[in-house]
Scaffold this active site. Structure first.
Site, PDB file in Angstrom:
ATOM      1  N   GLU A  55       0.818  -1.205   0.000  1.00  0.00           N
ATOM      2  CA  GLU A  55       0.000   0.000   0.000  1.00  0.00           C
ATOM      3  C   GLU A  55       0.860   1.267   0.000  1.00  0.00           C
ATOM      4  OE1 GLU A  55      -2.249  -2.954   2.738  1.00  0.00           O
ATOM      5  OE2 GLU A  55      -0.209  -2.637   1.978  1.00  0.00           O
ATOM      6  N   SER A 171      18.979 -43.010  -8.600  1.00  0.00           N
ATOM      7  CA  SER A 171      17.803 -42.198  -8.934  1.00  0.00           C
ATOM      8  C   SER A 171      18.115 -41.037  -9.873  1.00  0.00           C
ATOM      9  CB  SER A 171      17.175 -41.637  -7.652  1.00  0.00           C
ATOM     10  OG  SER A 171      18.085 -40.795  -6.973  1.00  0.00           O
ATOM     11  N   TRP A 173      18.968 -39.517 -13.462  1.00  0.00           N
ATOM     12  CA  TRP A 173      17.853 -38.647 -13.141  1.00  0.00           C
ATOM     13  C   TRP A 173      16.596 -39.301 -13.675  1.00  0.00           C
ATOM     14  CZ3 TRP A 173      18.534 -34.739  -9.919  1.00  0.00           C
ATOM     15  CH2 TRP A 173      19.782 -34.138  -9.818  1.00  0.00           C
ATOM     16  N   ARG A 187      11.630 -24.543  -4.341  1.00  0.00           N
ATOM     17  CA  ARG A 187      12.554 -24.309  -3.227  1.00  0.00           C
ATOM     18  C   ARG A 187      12.646 -22.823  -2.907  1.00  0.00           C
ATOM     19  NH1 ARG A 187      17.923 -28.059  -4.529  1.00  0.00           N
ATOM     20  NH2 ARG A 187      16.932 -30.111  -4.285  1.00  0.00           N
ATOM     21  N   ASP A 203      22.641 -39.733  -1.046  1.00  0.00           N
ATOM     22  CA  ASP A 203      22.815 -38.842  -2.206  1.00  0.00           C
ATOM     23  C   ASP A 203      23.728 -37.651  -1.952  1.00  0.00           C
ATOM     24  OD1 ASP A 203      20.981 -40.500  -3.451  1.00  0.00           O
ATOM     25  OD2 ASP A 203      19.267 -39.216  -2.974  1.00  0.00           O
ATOM     26  N   GLU A 293      11.866 -32.895   0.717  1.00  0.00           N
ATOM     27  CA  GLU A 293      12.504 -33.651  -0.365  1.00  0.00           C
ATOM     28  C   GLU A 293      13.221 -34.815   0.302  1.00  0.00           C
ATOM     29  OE1 GLU A 293      14.276 -31.662  -3.772  1.00  0.00           O
ATOM     30  OE2 GLU A 293      13.949 -29.738  -2.761  1.00  0.00           O
ATOM     31  N   THR A 297      10.569 -43.343   3.578  1.00  0.00           N
ATOM     32  CA  THR A 297      10.396 -43.498   5.026  1.00  0.00           C
ATOM     33  C   THR A 297       9.886 -42.216   5.669  1.00  0.00           C
ATOM     34  OG1 THR A 297      12.145 -45.174   5.114  1.00  0.00           O
ATOM     35  CG2 THR A 297      11.537 -44.100   7.179  1.00  0.00           C
ATOM     36  N   LEU A 298      10.562 -41.106   5.428  1.00  0.00           N
ATOM     37  CA  LEU A 298      10.125 -39.829   6.005  1.00  0.00           C
ATOM     38  C   LEU A 298       8.812 -39.374   5.379  1.00  0.00           C
ATOM     39  CD1 LEU A 298      10.469 -37.438   7.835  1.00  0.00           C
ATOM     40  CD2 LEU A 298      12.094 -36.436   6.207  1.00  0.00           C
TER      41      LEU A 298
END
Length: 362
Positions: A55, A171, A173, A187, A203, A293, A297-298
């Site tokens: 404003e 993994s 890519w 992100r 990783d 990310e 498990t998490l």
């Protein structure tokens, strides 16, 4: 209630607010358009915390033409003294004749007081125009203000058959370059990036923003019950990393602190990190949006705890087979009534991949 012109100007204010998507945290993203005699006479957006609000920028651009004009604001003008003076008072002093707010401010310090102050000054006030779009723009701020924890967004990248890595852990890519650049935009809008110790050990990721230009890096958080994060891990480089553990090993704490990390101990009594407690702690640190990310498990633990608000799932047109690793470690279901319901928000092609956004029903 609202005219076509009202919709047009509020849509413009929302586009302005989006310019602060990567910069305003912990403040909300806000845009303002001032219209007099059917002409835009001033506009502005909140650029970063501690600097003038939308404003104020719009009023400065409008000057004396703000008198009697309509101000379109994506969030109720603030009524309290925080890092900057109240915007409601600035609008009153400028003599605007009407204020249209997309949504009321969920901040208990405001919560309708800004609109009431404007009405008491004789200004015509309306709210609710494009409210859903405004709320989604500040979904994390609203979550923190109304329930005391951030908005939790889980990002996954998988094959068409729902696999995130080969059985041996490979993994890189699965998804293409366009999808990976898009992840960096996610992100950049996040206040924090959360991962698990399994991902760090497998990783060695950096978990920072690189593919888009930004002045602000999100807080990096490692969920590490046993404080096993190697001091040389890339995620610790440059500081700005919080390692959350559940063991009181002084030796491990000191080792990580010497590597530049902040260590927070939040045991849940069963040797794991208290996930609910972590999100409450992040709220006290003014964290609005957390992007996860991590591995299955998490991801599964957060889902089971009822803490996941949104899924952003990148799916590549490839197949990895039934022995590859899945998305979520969850208990076996014995009936379809146990399935988890999602609300699709958006499905978009990103390069060769599909990006699916869904909200998780409570």
């Amino acid at each position: 209630m609202f005219s076509a012109a009202d919709h047009q100007y509020m849509a413009r204010a929302l586009r302005l607010a989006e310019r602060g998507l990567w910069t305003t945290s912990p403040n909300p993203r806000v845009g303002c358009v001032i219209v007099g005699d059917g002409e835009v006479v001033g506009e502005g957006w909140h650029q970063r915390a501690g600097q003038p609000h939308a404003e104020v920028h719009a009023l400065a651009a409008a000057g004396c033409r703000a008198r009697g004009a309509t101000a379109y604001v994506t969030l109720e003008p603030c009524s309290h003294h925080g890092r900057t003076p109240p915007c409601a008072e600035a609008l009153i002093a400028a003599g605007v004749g009407r204020v249209v707010a997309a949504m009321r401010d969920p901040n208990p310090q405001v919560a309708g007081q800004g609109l009431r102050k404007l009405e008491q000054a004789g200004i015509r006030v309306q709210s609710g125009l494009l409210a859903e779009q405004a709320r989604e723009l500040n979904i994390g701020f609203a979550a923190r203000m109304t329930r005391g924890r951030p908005w939790l967004r889980v990002k996954t990248a998988s094959s068409l058959d729902g696999k995130t890595a080969l059985a041996n852990g490979t993994s890189f890519w699965i998804t293409g370059e366009a999808a990976r650049r898009d992840v960096h935009r996610l992100r950049a809008r996040s206040c924090a990036i959360l991962t698990g110790i399994g991902t760090v050990l497998a990783d060695d990721p950096r978990m920072d923003v690189r593919e888009v230009e930004t002045r602000r890096q999100p807080l990096r958080i490692v969920l590490d019950s046993g404080l096993r994060t190697p001091p040389a891990a890339k995620i610790l480089a440059g500081g700005g990393t919080l390692v959350v553990g559940a063991t009181d090993s002084l030796e491990r704490v000191v080792r990580l602190e010497d590597a530049g990390a902040e260590v927070l101990l939040l045991p849940d009594g069963a040797g794991r990190v208290d996930l609910q407690g972590l999100l409450r702690e992040l709220a006290t640190r003014e964290i609005n949006e957390v992007m996860v990310e991590a591995g299955c498990t998490l991801n599964g633990a957060l889902l089971q705890a009822g803490l996941v608000d949104e899924l952003v799932m990148y799916t590549a047109p490839v197949l990895l087979g039934d022995r590859a690793r899945g998305l979520f470690a969850l208990p076996e279901l014995t009936g379809m009534s146990q399935r988890r319901e999602l609300r699709l928000r958006d499905v978009t092609m990103v390069g060769r991949d599909i990006r699916l956004r869904a909200w998780v029903d409570a």
